[in-house]
Design an enzyme around this catalytic site. Sequence first.
Site, PDB file in Angstrom:
ATOM      1  N   ARG A   1      77.433  21.396  18.075  1.00  0.00           N
ATOM      2  CA  ARG A   1      77.391  22.622  19.039  1.00  0.00           C
ATOM      3  C   ARG A   1      76.001  22.711  19.866  1.00  0.00           C
ATOM      4  O   ARG A   1      75.071  22.577  19.193  1.00  0.00           O
ATOM      5  CB  ARG A   1      77.751  23.988  18.466  1.00  0.00           C
ATOM      6  CG  ARG A   1      79.175  24.105  18.327  1.00  0.00           C
ATOM      7  CD  ARG A   1      79.507  25.289  17.752  1.00  0.00           C
ATOM      8  NE  ARG A   1      78.946  25.506  16.368  1.00  0.00           N
ATOM      9  CZ  ARG A   1      78.956  26.599  15.321  1.00  0.00           C
ATOM     10  NH1 ARG A   1      79.666  27.711  16.138  1.00  0.00           N
ATOM     11  NH2 ARG A   1      78.422  26.763  14.432  1.00  0.00           N
TER      12      ARG A   1
ATOM     13  N   LYS B   1      72.429  30.057  22.388  1.00  0.00           N
ATOM     14  CA  LYS B   1      73.184  31.322  22.663  1.00  0.00           C
ATOM     15  C   LYS B   1      72.301  32.618  22.718  1.00  0.00           C
ATOM     16  O   LYS B   1      72.248  33.489  23.624  1.00  0.00           O
ATOM     17  CB  LYS B   1      73.985  31.490  21.529  1.00  0.00           C
ATOM     18  CG  LYS B   1      75.011  32.744  21.546  1.00  0.00           C
ATOM     19  CD  LYS B   1      75.946  32.491  20.549  1.00  0.00           C
ATOM     20  CE  LYS B   1      75.585  32.892  19.110  1.00  0.00           C
ATOM     21  NZ  LYS B   1      75.133  33.983  18.653  1.00  0.00           N
TER      22      LYS B   1
ATOM     23  N   ARG C   1      69.801  29.444   8.330  1.00  0.00           N
ATOM     24  CA  ARG C   1      69.789  28.352   8.907  1.00  0.00           C
ATOM     25  C   ARG C   1      70.755  27.112   8.515  1.00  0.00           C
ATOM     26  O   ARG C   1      71.032  27.023   7.506  1.00  0.00           O
ATOM     27  CB  ARG C   1      68.379  27.487   8.688  1.00  0.00           C
ATOM     28  CG  ARG C   1      67.145  28.300   9.285  1.00  0.00           C
ATOM     29  CD  ARG C   1      65.819  27.699   8.570  1.00  0.00           C
ATOM     30  NE  ARG C   1      66.063  27.898   7.313  1.00  0.00           N
ATOM     31  CZ  ARG C   1      65.042  27.196   6.301  1.00  0.00           C
ATOM     32  NH1 ARG C   1      64.335  26.421   6.913  1.00  0.00           N
ATOM     33  NH2 ARG C   1      65.227  27.609   5.107  1.00  0.00           N
TER      34      ARG C   1
ATOM     35  N   CYS D   1      73.115  28.911  17.747  1.00  0.00           N
ATOM     36  CA  CYS D   1      72.494  30.201  17.702  1.00  0.00           C
ATOM     37  C   CYS D   1      71.174  30.266  19.036  1.00  0.00           C
ATOM     38  O   CYS D   1      71.424  30.916  19.754  1.00  0.00           O
ATOM     39  CB  CYS D   1      71.693  30.165  16.391  1.00  0.00           C
ATOM     40  SG  CYS D   1      72.623  30.539  15.289  1.00  0.00           S
TER      41      CYS D   1
HETATM   42  C1  UDX Z   1      68.442  28.993  13.633  1.00  0.00           C
HETATM   43  C2  UDX Z   1      67.372  29.992  12.781  1.00  0.00           C
HETATM   44  O1  UDX Z   1      66.437  29.194  12.225  1.00  0.00           O
HETATM   45  C3  UDX Z   1      68.064  31.101  11.902  1.00  0.00           C
HETATM   46  O2  UDX Z   1      66.837  31.739  11.502  1.00  0.00           O
HETATM   47  C4  UDX Z   1      69.196  31.789  12.586  1.00  0.00           C
HETATM   48  O3  UDX Z   1      69.871  32.578  11.547  1.00  0.00           O
HETATM   49  C5  UDX Z   1      70.140  30.879  13.215  1.00  0.00           C
HETATM   50  O4  UDX Z   1      69.455  29.918  14.241  1.00  0.00           O
HETATM   51  P1  UDX Z   1      69.816  26.901  13.156  1.00  0.00           P
HETATM   52  O5  UDX Z   1      70.049  27.034  14.594  1.00  0.00           O
HETATM   53  O6  UDX Z   1      70.718  26.751  11.925  1.00  0.00           O
HETATM   54  O7  UDX Z   1      68.873  28.486  12.660  1.00  0.00           O
HETATM   55  O8  UDX Z   1      68.740  25.878  13.131  1.00  0.00           O
HETATM   56  P2  UDX Z   1      67.036  25.585  13.082  1.00  0.00           P
HETATM   57  O9  UDX Z   1      66.562  24.853  11.733  1.00  0.00           O
HETATM   58  O10 UDX Z   1      66.543  26.921  13.538  1.00  0.00           O
HETATM   59  O11 UDX Z   1      67.147  24.723  14.525  1.00  0.00           O
HETATM   60  C6  UDX Z   1      67.100  25.185  15.832  1.00  0.00           C
HETATM   61  C7  UDX Z   1      67.126  23.863  16.627  1.00  0.00           C
HETATM   62  O12 UDX Z   1      65.391  23.941  17.084  1.00  0.00           O
HETATM   63  C8  UDX Z   1      67.694  22.739  16.473  1.00  0.00           C
HETATM   64  O13 UDX Z   1      68.175  22.094  17.422  1.00  0.00           O
HETATM   65  C9  UDX Z   1      66.407  22.012  15.811  1.00  0.00           C
HETATM   66  O14 UDX Z   1      66.517  20.572  15.947  1.00  0.00           O
HETATM   67  C10 UDX Z   1      65.257  22.513  16.467  1.00  0.00           C
HETATM   68  N1  UDX Z   1      63.914  22.487  15.945  1.00  0.00           N
HETATM   69  C11 UDX Z   1      63.553  23.123  15.066  1.00  0.00           C
HETATM   70  C12 UDX Z   1      62.957  21.701  16.708  1.00  0.00           C
HETATM   71  O15 UDX Z   1      63.339  21.000  17.480  1.00  0.00           O
HETATM   72  N2  UDX Z   1      61.898  21.518  16.182  1.00  0.00           N
HETATM   73  C13 UDX Z   1      61.349  22.294  14.980  1.00  0.00           C
HETATM   74  O16 UDX Z   1      60.219  22.247  14.402  1.00  0.00           O
HETATM   75  C14 UDX Z   1      62.360  23.315  14.419  1.00  0.00           C
END
Ligand code: UDX
Length: 437
Positions: free
Chosen positions: A333, A266, A154, A263
Amino acid sequence: MKLVMIGTGYVGLVSGVCFSEFGFHVTCVDKDANKVNQLQSGQATIYEPSLNRLMQQNMQAGRLIFTQDTSSAVRDADAVFLAVGTPPNPQTGEADLQYIFAAAREVAESLKGYTVIVTKSTVPIGTGKQIQEIIQRINPDADFDIASNPEFLREGSAVEDFMKPDRIVIGTTSERAEQTLQKLYRPLTLEKVPIVSTDIETAEMSKYAANSFLATKVAFINEIADLCEKTGANVSTVAKAMGLDPRIGDKFLNPGPGIGGSCFPKDTKALASIARSHSVDFRIVESVIEANDERKHAMAKRIISNLGGEEAAKNKTAAVLGITFKQNTDDIRESPALAIIDDLLRAGIEIRIYDPQGMSAGRSRYQHHSINWCKDSYDCANGADALVVITEWNEFRHLDFDRIKKSLKKPLIIDLRNIYDPREMAKLGFEYSSVGR
Ligand code: UDX
């Protein structure tokens, strides 16, 4: 053992540095001369907690080097990781594999001795086989195996996620490749981190399925938040009550302005595109994609209506706190803030922005727009008609609200991450709107 990491982005740089921390010799390769020069000077090209320190330590230990030259690095490598970008096709969402295949071709020409070529980037199911064919065609005598080793990092906690993963997933087609990867991850398996060893397609699918499910969970709680607003329920308490069921789990139930990052948008679109290519009905993930896109525009509409509606909002000023897609990263992004800001600009609203880490990325994205880039939250609130929280940076959670109130033209706060307490805000004399409460 000697490793090569091709691509020094969010995944490649973190993975390369962490593998060198395990004691392996790692050569990180990138085409971008500026990036390689900056890395060679000991400066990480991305912001991730503790990455810079680890990188410098391992460079000093002589275990970590950066270069633009693939061939000399690959020659004596035991494993070559492909960690280049797989950006989505803007129209179809399909993963663009040109960088993966270009890297595979370059690697193929330089292979010497048994080498495992490991895909670290998130790639469509079946890509491993295509890489195998490319290498075989270019270098028929090469002694190699293909493997899949998706990452679950993450942003904002990538080093920690690499060092303490919930699991390691490896997909291979031979015992030798499996052994090589088991050796690479021994520092983690010795700490009892579970390894899921499987075939390549299953490993590739596991990554997409995990991300798509997480995106679905967030899209779900966002929808529940909308209904809570209509029915007087409190989504934070609903999330707590749901999350105590271990089958649901209490993570990823925070409603917000929509899912962002490089991620989830995409990977959900890529998986939906794979499903379409196999004529498999993928209604759930398709609707998550659609619901998430719509949510960002719905948030902009909410801000405009809080500013008095289309007409009244024209020439008013919105002070935006946070442009990165989540806290603890400099990455903007696919940040929901971008779609929201675009809509507000189109509605003729003046924008002021402050973000702890996202200012330079934001400035280059909005270089042709007149936006006020502020030095802190108070400067941002100065003269604005509303304060809008889009990213949940910790430094926004404990502001001096008397100062904020004096800076704002009107004491209006629109909190899209529920970082403030509604009762507290009312007591402080703010008109306060949040999500699902
Ligand atoms: C994600 C996956 O968690 C990770 O395991 C993978 O390898 C890559 O993609 P990341 O994109 O870095 O990681 O961020 P993450 O913390 O998962 O949040 C993704 C999106 O969901 C963000 O926009 C975040 O704000 C949103 N989110 C996440 C929420 O809106 N609510 C939540 O409770 C959790």
